[in-house]
Design an enzyme around this catalytic site. Structure first.
Site, PDB file in Angstrom:
ATOM      1  CG  HIS A   1     -23.858 -33.031  26.007  1.00 52.94           C
ATOM      2  ND1 HIS A   1     -24.941 -32.239  26.326  1.00 52.94           N
ATOM      3  CD2 HIS A   1     -23.869 -33.144  24.647  1.00 52.94           C
ATOM      4  CE1 HIS A   1     -25.578 -31.891  25.226  1.00 52.94           C
ATOM      5  NE2 HIS A   1     -24.952 -32.434  24.196  1.00 52.94           N
TER       6      HIS A   1
ATOM      7  CB  SER B   1     -27.482 -31.581  22.104  1.00 53.64           C
ATOM      8  OG  SER B   1     -26.443 -30.649  22.225  1.00 53.64           O
TER       9      SER B   1
END
Length: 262
Positions: free
Chosen positions: A231, A120
């Site tokens: 994600h 991320s």
């Protein structure tokens, strides 16, 4: 350079010692989590966390995903987080926290392969440091590759980015300093790009953006796209990612051994 303090953490693993370490980075004392095998260290994995503050904080369970009997795993908290001095700079001066930590590990374990994994927000942290620390390889997982692109697509994060980095038009130089792609060419260490096709926190076009640049410059890279995942992959897909990372690191290290023999 060396770690200046070790604090044992309450984790009974049998195979590894878990410690919170302190070390000097610029003029600050910063912290990180260290998982050290009790056997010999044959590989080092440096996990670069995502998020900010308590969001995405370093957790032991995450580090253990990359550990085995001879793999040491380290994760810097970044300055301003979890007791580290200073202020988080989101790909700015806090990059030194990554560089200093890796430098210490390489001094403690010379000739051991070092792989960086940036997840991320950690994606940009790794892209801006993996060449400086001469990493064996870099794995960018659901990672940010372009801060300006992040500003454009994440309206909910614009306030945070203006506070920590500035406005893309008014503080252009701050964004240019965080442009990692300008530093990458065909001499870069190998990169593995991992991304989920349904990722709404860091869109997969961030991965495509990096891939296009690597292809243009004929860099050594590979991709692992999970088009049905978000994600954070679901359990079965997570197992596939971790296995892909393990195979990637094995292959890169084996190639390096062959090169050395010749």
């Amino acid at each position: 350079m060396a770690f200046i303090n070790y604090k044992s953490m309450p984790a009974e693993l049998g195979t590894h010692d878990v410690t919170e370490v302190q070390y000097k980075s610029d003029d600050f004392i910063v912290r990180g989590l260290l998982v050290t095998p009790r056997k010999s260290v044959n590989r080092i994995v440096v996990y670069l966390r995502g998020g900010k503050g308590q969001v995405g904080r370093v957790r032991l369970a995450r580090l253990l995903q990359f550990a085995n009997d001879t793999t040491l795993v380290f994760a810097p908290y970044y300055r301003g987080n979890n007791g580290s001095q200073g202020h988080d700079a989101f790909g700015g001066a806090d990059l030194q926290d990554v560089i200093a930590g890796v430098t210490i590990l390489k001094a403690l374990y010379p000739d051991v392969s070092v792989h960086l994994i940036g997840f991320s927000r950690g994606g940009i942290q790794g892209l801006l440091t993996y060449q400086d620390v001469q990493a064996t390889s870099y794995i960018i997982w659901g990672g940010v590759t372009d801060i300006k692109l992040m500003y454009e697509e994440r309206v909910d994060l614009r306030g945070m980015l203006r506070r920590m980095v500035g406005h893309p038009k008014k503080h252009l130089s701050a964004y240019e300093q965080r442009d990692a792609l300008r530093l990458i060419d065909d001499t870069t260490p190998p990169i593995l790009i991992i991304h989920g096709g349904l990722d709404t926190q860091v869109g997969i076009h961030q991965a495509y953006h990096l891939e296009a640049h690597l292809a243009e410059h004929q860099a050594n890279y590979d991709t692992f796209y999970q088009m049905s995942e978000g994600h954070v992959p679901r359990p079965r897909a997570m197992a596939e990612v971790l296995e892909r990372i393990r195979i990637w690191m094995d292959n890169i290290e084996n190639r390096n051994v062959i090169k050395e023999r010749h």
